[in-house]
Motif scaffolding. Sequence first.
Motif, PDB file in Angstrom:
ATOM      1  N   GLN A  63      -4.353  -9.913 -21.424  1.00  0.00           N
ATOM      2  CA  GLN A  63      -3.611  -9.178 -22.458  1.00  0.00           C
ATOM      3  C   GLN A  63      -3.583  -7.676 -22.180  1.00  0.00           C
ATOM      4  O   GLN A  63      -2.670  -6.977 -22.626  1.00  0.00           O
ATOM      5  CB  GLN A  63      -4.247  -9.407 -23.835  1.00  0.00           C
ATOM      6  N   ASN A  64      -4.589  -7.192 -21.452  1.00  0.00           N
ATOM      7  CA  ASN A  64      -4.730  -5.748 -21.252  1.00  0.00           C
ATOM      8  C   ASN A  64      -4.341  -5.290 -19.846  1.00  0.00           C
ATOM      9  O   ASN A  64      -4.639  -4.155 -19.467  1.00  0.00           O
ATOM     10  CB  ASN A  64      -6.188  -5.337 -21.516  1.00  0.00           C
ATOM     11  N   VAL A  65      -3.698  -6.150 -19.092  1.00  0.00           N
ATOM     12  CA  VAL A  65      -3.412  -5.830 -17.694  1.00  0.00           C
ATOM     13  C   VAL A  65      -2.061  -5.145 -17.515  1.00  0.00           C
ATOM     14  O   VAL A  65      -1.948  -4.173 -16.760  1.00  0.00           O
ATOM     15  CB  VAL A  65      -3.483  -7.104 -16.831  1.00  0.00           C
ATOM     16  N   PHE A  66      -1.019  -5.614 -18.222  1.00  0.00           N
ATOM     17  CA  PHE A  66       0.335  -5.109 -17.972  1.00  0.00           C
ATOM     18  C   PHE A  66       1.025  -4.484 -19.181  1.00  0.00           C
ATOM     19  O   PHE A  66       1.630  -3.417 -19.072  1.00  0.00           O
ATOM     20  CB  PHE A  66       1.231  -6.247 -17.482  1.00  0.00           C
ATOM     21  N   PHE A  67       1.005  -5.162 -20.340  1.00  0.00           N
ATOM     22  CA  PHE A  67       1.913  -4.847 -21.439  1.00  0.00           C
ATOM     23  C   PHE A  67       1.169  -4.255 -22.641  1.00  0.00           C
ATOM     24  O   PHE A  67       0.388  -4.962 -23.300  1.00  0.00           O
ATOM     25  CB  PHE A  67       2.642  -6.108 -21.897  1.00  0.00           C
ATOM     26  N   ALA A  82      -0.333   0.368 -10.295  1.00  0.00           N
ATOM     27  CA  ALA A  82      -1.314   0.667  -9.243  1.00  0.00           C
ATOM     28  C   ALA A  82      -0.966  -0.072  -7.958  1.00  0.00           C
ATOM     29  O   ALA A  82      -1.047   0.498  -6.855  1.00  0.00           O
ATOM     30  CB  ALA A  82      -2.714   0.278  -9.709  1.00  0.00           C
ATOM     31  N   ALA A  83      -0.559  -1.331  -8.099  1.00  0.00           N
ATOM     32  CA  ALA A  83      -0.182  -2.114  -6.919  1.00  0.00           C
ATOM     33  C   ALA A  83       1.022  -1.504  -6.219  1.00  0.00           C
ATOM     34  O   ALA A  83       1.053  -1.380  -4.984  1.00  0.00           O
ATOM     35  CB  ALA A  83       0.106  -3.560  -7.322  1.00  0.00           C
ATOM     36  N   LEU A  84       2.040  -1.099  -6.994  1.00  0.00           N
ATOM     37  CA  LEU A  84       3.228  -0.485  -6.405  1.00  0.00           C
ATOM     38  C   LEU A  84       2.877   0.793  -5.643  1.00  0.00           C
ATOM     39  O   LEU A  84       3.396   1.044  -4.553  1.00  0.00           O
ATOM     40  CB  LEU A  84       4.247  -0.177  -7.495  1.00  0.00           C
ATOM     41  N   LYS A  85       1.985   1.578  -6.207  1.00  0.00           N
ATOM     42  CA  LYS A  85       1.569   2.825  -5.564  1.00  0.00           C
ATOM     43  C   LYS A  85       0.935   2.543  -4.204  1.00  0.00           C
ATOM     44  O   LYS A  85       1.233   3.206  -3.201  1.00  0.00           O
ATOM     45  CB  LYS A  85       0.581   3.567  -6.466  1.00  0.00           C
ATOM     46  N   LEU A  86       0.079   1.532  -4.153  1.00  0.00           N
ATOM     47  CA  LEU A  86      -0.593   1.184  -2.897  1.00  0.00           C
ATOM     48  C   LEU A  86       0.376   0.575  -1.890  1.00  0.00           C
ATOM     49  O   LEU A  86       0.308   0.854  -0.692  1.00  0.00           O
ATOM     50  CB  LEU A  86      -1.739   0.208  -3.179  1.00  0.00           C
ATOM     51  N   ILE A  87       1.281  -0.267  -2.384  1.00  0.00           N
ATOM     52  CA  ILE A  87       2.245  -0.924  -1.498  1.00  0.00           C
ATOM     53  C   ILE A  87       3.235   0.089  -0.923  1.00  0.00           C
ATOM     54  O   ILE A  87       3.519   0.090   0.275  1.00  0.00           O
ATOM     55  CB  ILE A  87       2.982  -2.047  -2.263  1.00  0.00           C
ATOM     56  N   GLU A  88       3.737   0.973  -1.786  1.00  0.00           N
ATOM     57  CA  GLU A  88       4.723   1.960  -1.336  1.00  0.00           C
ATOM     58  C   GLU A  88       4.133   2.953  -0.346  1.00  0.00           C
ATOM     59  O   GLU A  88       4.831   3.443   0.550  1.00  0.00           O
ATOM     60  CB  GLU A  88       5.298   2.690  -2.550  1.00  0.00           C
ATOM     61  N   SER A  89       2.842   3.252  -0.478  1.00  0.00           N
ATOM     62  CA  SER A  89       2.188   4.161   0.458  1.00  0.00           C
ATOM     63  C   SER A  89       1.678   3.437   1.701  1.00  0.00           C
ATOM     64  O   SER A  89       1.091   4.057   2.581  1.00  0.00           O
ATOM     65  CB  SER A  89       1.017   4.860  -0.236  1.00  0.00           C
ATOM     66  N   ARG A  90       1.908   2.128   1.748  1.00  0.00           N
ATOM     67  CA  ARG A  90       1.509   1.272   2.871  1.00  0.00           C
ATOM     68  C   ARG A  90      -0.009   1.242   3.089  1.00  0.00           C
ATOM     69  O   ARG A  90      -0.479   0.959   4.185  1.00  0.00           O
ATOM     70  CB  ARG A  90       2.222   1.709   4.162  1.00  0.00           C
ATOM     71  N   LYS A  91      -0.749   1.505   2.030  1.00  0.00           N
ATOM     72  CA  LYS A  91      -2.201   1.375   2.135  1.00  0.00           C
ATOM     73  C   LYS A  91      -2.628  -0.083   2.045  1.00  0.00           C
ATOM     74  O   LYS A  91      -3.685  -0.459   2.561  1.00  0.00           O
ATOM     75  CB  LYS A  91      -2.881   2.186   1.028  1.00  0.00           C
ATOM     76  N   VAL A  92      -1.812  -0.881   1.363  1.00  0.00           N
ATOM     77  CA  VAL A  92      -2.066  -2.306   1.189  1.00  0.00           C
ATOM     78  C   VAL A  92      -0.742  -3.040   1.316  1.00  0.00           C
ATOM     79  O   VAL A  92       0.288  -2.554   0.846  1.00  0.00           O
ATOM     80  CB  VAL A  92      -2.702  -2.603  -0.191  1.00  0.00           C
ATOM     81  N   ALA A  93      -0.765  -4.195   1.952  1.00  0.00           N
ATOM     82  CA  ALA A  93       0.446  -5.008   2.052  1.00  0.00           C
ATOM     83  C   ALA A  93       0.808  -5.569   0.675  1.00  0.00           C
ATOM     84  O   ALA A  93      -0.050  -5.650  -0.218  1.00  0.00           O
ATOM     85  CB  ALA A  93       0.209  -6.156   3.035  1.00  0.00           C
ATOM     86  N   PRO A  94       2.068  -5.952   0.464  1.00  0.00           N
ATOM     87  CA  PRO A  94       2.460  -6.525  -0.826  1.00  0.00           C
ATOM     88  C   PRO A  94       1.577  -7.705  -1.218  1.00  0.00           C
ATOM     89  O   PRO A  94       1.241  -8.553  -0.393  1.00  0.00           O
ATOM     90  CB  PRO A  94       3.906  -6.972  -0.576  1.00  0.00           C
ATOM     91  N   PHE A  95       1.195  -7.733  -2.500  1.00  0.00           N
ATOM     92  CA  PHE A  95       0.359  -8.820  -3.001  1.00  0.00           C
ATOM     93  C   PHE A  95       0.769  -9.168  -4.422  1.00  0.00           C
ATOM     94  O   PHE A  95       1.447  -8.395  -5.106  1.00  0.00           O
ATOM     95  CB  PHE A  95      -1.129  -8.446  -2.934  1.00  0.00           C
ATOM     96  N   MET A  96       0.361 -10.336  -4.864  1.00  0.00           N
ATOM     97  CA  MET A  96       0.628 -10.817  -6.212  1.00  0.00           C
ATOM     98  C   MET A  96      -0.550 -10.503  -7.124  1.00  0.00           C
ATOM     99  O   MET A  96      -1.679 -10.381  -6.664  1.00  0.00           O
ATOM    100  CB  MET A  96       0.850 -12.336  -6.207  1.00  0.00           C
ATOM    101  N   ILE A  97      -0.277 -10.401  -8.424  1.00  0.00           N
ATOM    102  CA  ILE A  97      -1.333 -10.276  -9.428  1.00  0.00           C
ATOM    103  C   ILE A  97      -1.177 -11.406 -10.436  1.00  0.00           C
ATOM    104  O   ILE A  97      -0.083 -11.634 -10.956  1.00  0.00           O
ATOM    105  CB  ILE A  97      -1.284  -8.921 -10.156  1.00  0.00           C
ATOM    106  N   VAL A  98      -2.273 -12.097 -10.711  1.00  0.00           N
ATOM    107  CA  VAL A  98      -2.293 -13.165 -11.711  1.00  0.00           C
ATOM    108  C   VAL A  98      -3.252 -12.736 -12.816  1.00  0.00           C
ATOM    109  O   VAL A  98      -4.464 -12.625 -12.594  1.00  0.00           O
ATOM    110  CB  VAL A  98      -2.746 -14.503 -11.101  1.00  0.00           C
ATOM    111  N   ALA A  99      -2.715 -12.461 -13.999  1.00  0.00           N
ATOM    112  CA  ALA A  99      -3.516 -11.999 -15.133  1.00  0.00           C
ATOM    113  C   ALA A  99      -3.781 -13.170 -16.070  1.00  0.00           C
ATOM    114  O   ALA A  99      -2.848 -13.842 -16.520  1.00  0.00           O
ATOM    115  CB  ALA A  99      -2.796 -10.876 -15.871  1.00  0.00           C
ATOM    116  N   VAL A 100      -5.048 -13.400 -16.355  1.00  0.00           N
ATOM    117  CA  VAL A 100      -5.481 -14.559 -17.136  1.00  0.00           C
ATOM    118  C   VAL A 100      -5.986 -14.091 -18.491  1.00  0.00           C
ATOM    119  O   VAL A 100      -6.946 -13.319 -18.578  1.00  0.00           O
ATOM    120  CB  VAL A 100      -6.609 -15.314 -16.394  1.00  0.00           C
ATOM    121  N   ASP A 101      -5.370 -14.550 -19.569  1.00  0.00           N
ATOM    122  CA  ASP A 101      -5.757 -14.097 -20.906  1.00  0.00           C
ATOM    123  C   ASP A 101      -7.192 -14.494 -21.251  1.00  0.00           C
ATOM    124  O   ASP A 101      -7.671 -15.555 -20.838  1.00  0.00           O
ATOM    125  CB  ASP A 101      -4.828 -14.701 -21.956  1.00  0.00           C
TER     126      ASP A 101
END
Length: 301
Positions: A63-67, A82-101
């Motif tokens: 509940q507190n991860v995205f919205f 945060a993920a977009l910032k890391l991906i766009e700066s090429r510090k980390v390759a694209p990845f998925m996030i799974v948020a569990v309530d």
Amino acid sequence: MRWLLAIAALLFALAAPASAQGRFVEFDQPADIGQVHVTVWLPPGYDRDTKRRYPVLYMHDGQNVFFPKRSNFNKVWAADKAALKLIESRKVAPFMIVAVDHPGATRYLRYFPTRVVSGAFRQGIEGFAKGKLAGDDYLTFLAGTLKPEIDKRYRTRSQPRYTAVAGSSMGGLISLYALTERADVFGKAAAVSTHSPLIDPGLLGQQPAMAEGVKSDWRRYLSTRLGAPQGRRLWMDHGTETLDANYAPYQAVLDEGVAAAGWTRGTDFESRVYKGTAHEENAWAARLPEVLGWLLADWKK
């Protein structure tokens, strides 16, 4: 013709940010622990590059991860940002996030690292919390029900090296627990503002013997269950204000126990103190790029 091109360009500019931000998918996952609401963030390019496979970060307290509108305190981790910032700066390759309530009133029980305590102390905690410590049940759900479902629905990189778990407070505890108990599934964990005292630190402050008992339980658990890193990575941290002001003595025991198990600080694990920061989502959001930048540094391709 020129005005048509101008309108087309404007429409493209308005549409681009949505796809450039990735997209969300929500669903309810049936489980033995009861139905669990799940939110998946797919990074930009997921729908376009159909051959690529993606690492996955699992996060608690969904509940507190995205919205903000779904959050408990109208503030969130903003994990997708945060993920977009890391991906766009090429510090980390694209990845998925799974948020569990989390389950609401029984959150404490679900996120408790069950094997850390035993005997009369465990019974006392269950009596005070009015329920069974359910950390093992939650890990069974994550590893045995949810992860297989995510791997089936999406193009994931399913190996432990490419499967991380993260959370704060009690969510930090269950993340550390997942890395320890299910190393066959989770290869990385971020335990942010880890609730290392396990129970109310105010109570421990009034009962020194009980506080020493918590520290002893942590030493026993880490020495018998954690084992050598074998490629795993662990991030731990805490602030110095509000609830986090109580964590330092217990975190010191965790740091010592992890190092004694053969983990090298700066390589296999990290432990940071954020002076002046409190136990709340805005503080965690502010440092999440640093947390994930270190934890996921080998997700380069």
